[in-house]
Design a protein around this motif. Structure first.
Motif, PDB file in Angstrom:
ATOM      1  N   SER A  94       0.824  -1.222   0.000  1.00 38.89           N
ATOM      2  CA  SER A  94       0.000   0.000   0.000  1.00 38.89           C
ATOM      3  C   SER A  94       0.850   1.260   0.000  1.00 38.89           C
ATOM      4  O   SER A  94       0.396   2.328  -0.427  1.00 38.89           O
ATOM      5  N   GLU A  95       2.106   1.149   0.474  1.00 39.48           N
ATOM      6  CA  GLU A  95       2.982   2.319   0.564  1.00 39.48           C
ATOM      7  C   GLU A  95       3.900   2.479  -0.645  1.00 39.48           C
ATOM      8  O   GLU A  95       4.670   3.428  -0.715  1.00 39.48           O
ATOM      9  N   GLN A  96       3.840   1.536  -1.590  1.00 40.92           N
ATOM     10  CA  GLN A  96       4.585   1.672  -2.846  1.00 40.92           C
ATOM     11  C   GLN A  96       3.664   2.389  -3.838  1.00 40.92           C
ATOM     12  O   GLN A  96       2.703   1.822  -4.316  1.00 40.92           O
ATOM     13  N   ARG A  97       3.981   3.638  -4.128  1.00 43.97           N
ATOM     14  CA  ARG A  97       3.099   4.473  -4.908  1.00 43.97           C
ATOM     15  C   ARG A  97       3.716   4.746  -6.286  1.00 43.97           C
ATOM     16  O   ARG A  97       4.903   4.477  -6.506  1.00 43.97           O
ATOM     17  N   PRO A  98       2.934   5.262  -7.234  1.00 41.88           N
ATOM     18  CA  PRO A  98       3.479   5.492  -8.584  1.00 41.88           C
ATOM     19  C   PRO A  98       4.761   6.316  -8.595  1.00 41.88           C
ATOM     20  O   PRO A  98       5.650   6.075  -9.413  1.00 41.88           O
ATOM     21  N   PHE A  99       4.879   7.280  -7.657  1.00 41.77           N
ATOM     22  CA  PHE A  99       6.061   8.138  -7.626  1.00 41.77           C
ATOM     23  C   PHE A  99       6.797   8.042  -6.292  1.00 41.77           C
ATOM     24  O   PHE A  99       7.463   8.980  -5.866  1.00 41.77           O
ATOM     25  N   LYS A 100       6.704   6.896  -5.646  1.00 44.85           N
ATOM     26  CA  LYS A 100       7.391   6.701  -4.364  1.00 44.85           C
ATOM     27  C   LYS A 100       7.723   5.229  -4.173  1.00 44.85           C
ATOM     28  O   LYS A 100       6.850   4.377  -4.290  1.00 44.85           O
ATOM     29  N   VAL A 101       8.978   4.952  -3.870  1.00 45.59           N
ATOM     30  CA  VAL A 101       9.414   3.610  -3.478  1.00 45.59           C
ATOM     31  C   VAL A 101       9.920   3.722  -2.044  1.00 45.59           C
ATOM     32  O   VAL A 101      10.813   4.529  -1.761  1.00 45.59           O
ATOM     33  N   SER A 102       9.342   2.950  -1.135  1.00 47.79           N
ATOM     34  CA  SER A 102       9.611   3.127   0.289  1.00 47.79           C
ATOM     35  C   SER A 102      10.136   1.853   0.934  1.00 47.79           C
ATOM     36  O   SER A 102       9.649   0.757   0.666  1.00 47.79           O
ATOM     37  N   TYR A 103      11.118   2.056   1.807  1.00 45.59           N
ATOM     38  CA  TYR A 103      11.786   0.950   2.483  1.00 45.59           C
ATOM     39  C   TYR A 103      11.842   1.194   3.986  1.00 45.59           C
ATOM     40  O   TYR A 103      11.800   2.334   4.456  1.00 45.59           O
ATOM     41  N   PHE A 104      11.970   0.084   4.724  1.00 46.51           N
ATOM     42  CA  PHE A 104      12.420   0.138   6.101  1.00 46.51           C
ATOM     43  C   PHE A 104      13.902  -0.216   6.102  1.00 46.51           C
ATOM     44  O   PHE A 104      14.383  -0.959   5.247  1.00 46.51           O
TER      45      PHE A 104
END
Length: 268
Positions: free
Chosen positions: A114-124
């Motif tokens: 849900s936190e991987q967006r078209p203009f955002k790649v997110s990691y812990f």
């Protein structure tokens, strides 16, 4: 008293003390009714997690919602992001290539889908990291012609589901978070885009935050800035080394700190 543009982060800025938030909400509600003040939420959450938050907390309906660390802008309760902003961010961005390059760094653990967006790649990150690691990652991405930025902050696991295998569930932990975005996208740039669209003067704009992904709201800005008293260390250290008379560090926490800052600048 006159109209102003109020922009605030949610988790641990506006949200964190329900009683204080209710008090501030009432003052903002009256100010909006009387002076047509505009309320904008700028959050690292996806639209999905923002909607989950509204089920849990009593928030005022915002005039504008900025989600996913400034990469998505929603007007008037719409569930469709602003196309002009999306078109602007698409230049020099290749999400697939960002993921492919980042996969070689074992420290990075992908956040929930849900936190991987078209203009955002997110990691812990499994542990707090150094500037050298961030520089190496950013260099690898830039070498491939990607027009990106890497934003490091300390977030909370309280609003994240699906952490099994990375963090112990049921605890509100402070966790290192890494977001890779188009260079043209962050909370500060989204704020400017919204402010110009609403045609509100920079002197009548104030932004509030608590963590590293809020730095762009405050960096070299003519807009007023409020840092709440419970701000994360990475933001406090940055604030100390980048003084600006337009920025106020509140003594109080959460919404009480915001209210303190709004009174300091004369907005309330």
């Amino acid at each position: 008293m006159k109209q102003f543009l109020f922009i605030t982060d949610l988790d641990y800025t506006l949200v964190g003390d329900d009683q204080a938030m209710a008090k501030l909400n009432e003052r903002l509600k009256v100010h909006r009714q009387t002076h047509h003040t505009k309320i904008v939420y700028s959050t690292g959450r996806s639209l999905y997690l923002y909607q989950k938050l509204t089920d849990e907390k009593t928030l005022l309906e915002p005039d504008v919602l900025i989600c996913a660390v400034g990469t998505e802008i929603y007007y008037g309760g719409s569930n469709t992001p602003d196309s002009k902003w999306s078109d602007k961010l698409s230049e020099g961005w290749d999400k697939g290539l960002v993921v492919q390059i980042s996969e070689v760094f074992p420290k990075l653990k992908l956040q929930p889908e849900s936190e991987q967006r078209p203009f955002k790649v997110s990691y812990f990150l499994e542990e707090k990291t150094s500037g050298d690691f961030l520089s190496e990652l950013e260099s690898r991405l830039l070498e491939q012609g990607l027009d990106i930025q890497v934003i490091y902050s300390l977030g909370s696991s309280a609003h994240i589901n699906s952490l099994s295998g990375v963090y112990e569930q049921g605890k509100d932990l402070e966790i290192p978070v890494l977001d890779i975005l188009p260079r043209k996208a962050n909370k500060g740039m989204a704020m400017t885009f919204v402010r110009e669209n609403l045609e509100i003067d920079v002197a009548q704009t104030v932004a509030c935050g608590d963590s590293g992904n809020d730095i762009s709201l405050f960096a070299d800005r003519k807009e007023k800035g409020i840092i709440v008293g419970n701000a994360k260390q990475e933001l406090l250290e940055w604030h100390k080394t980048h003084p600006n008379e337009n920025r106020y560090l509140a003594k109080a926490n959460f919404a009480t700190g915001i209210e303190e800052g709004l009174e300091y600048f004369g907005f309330l």
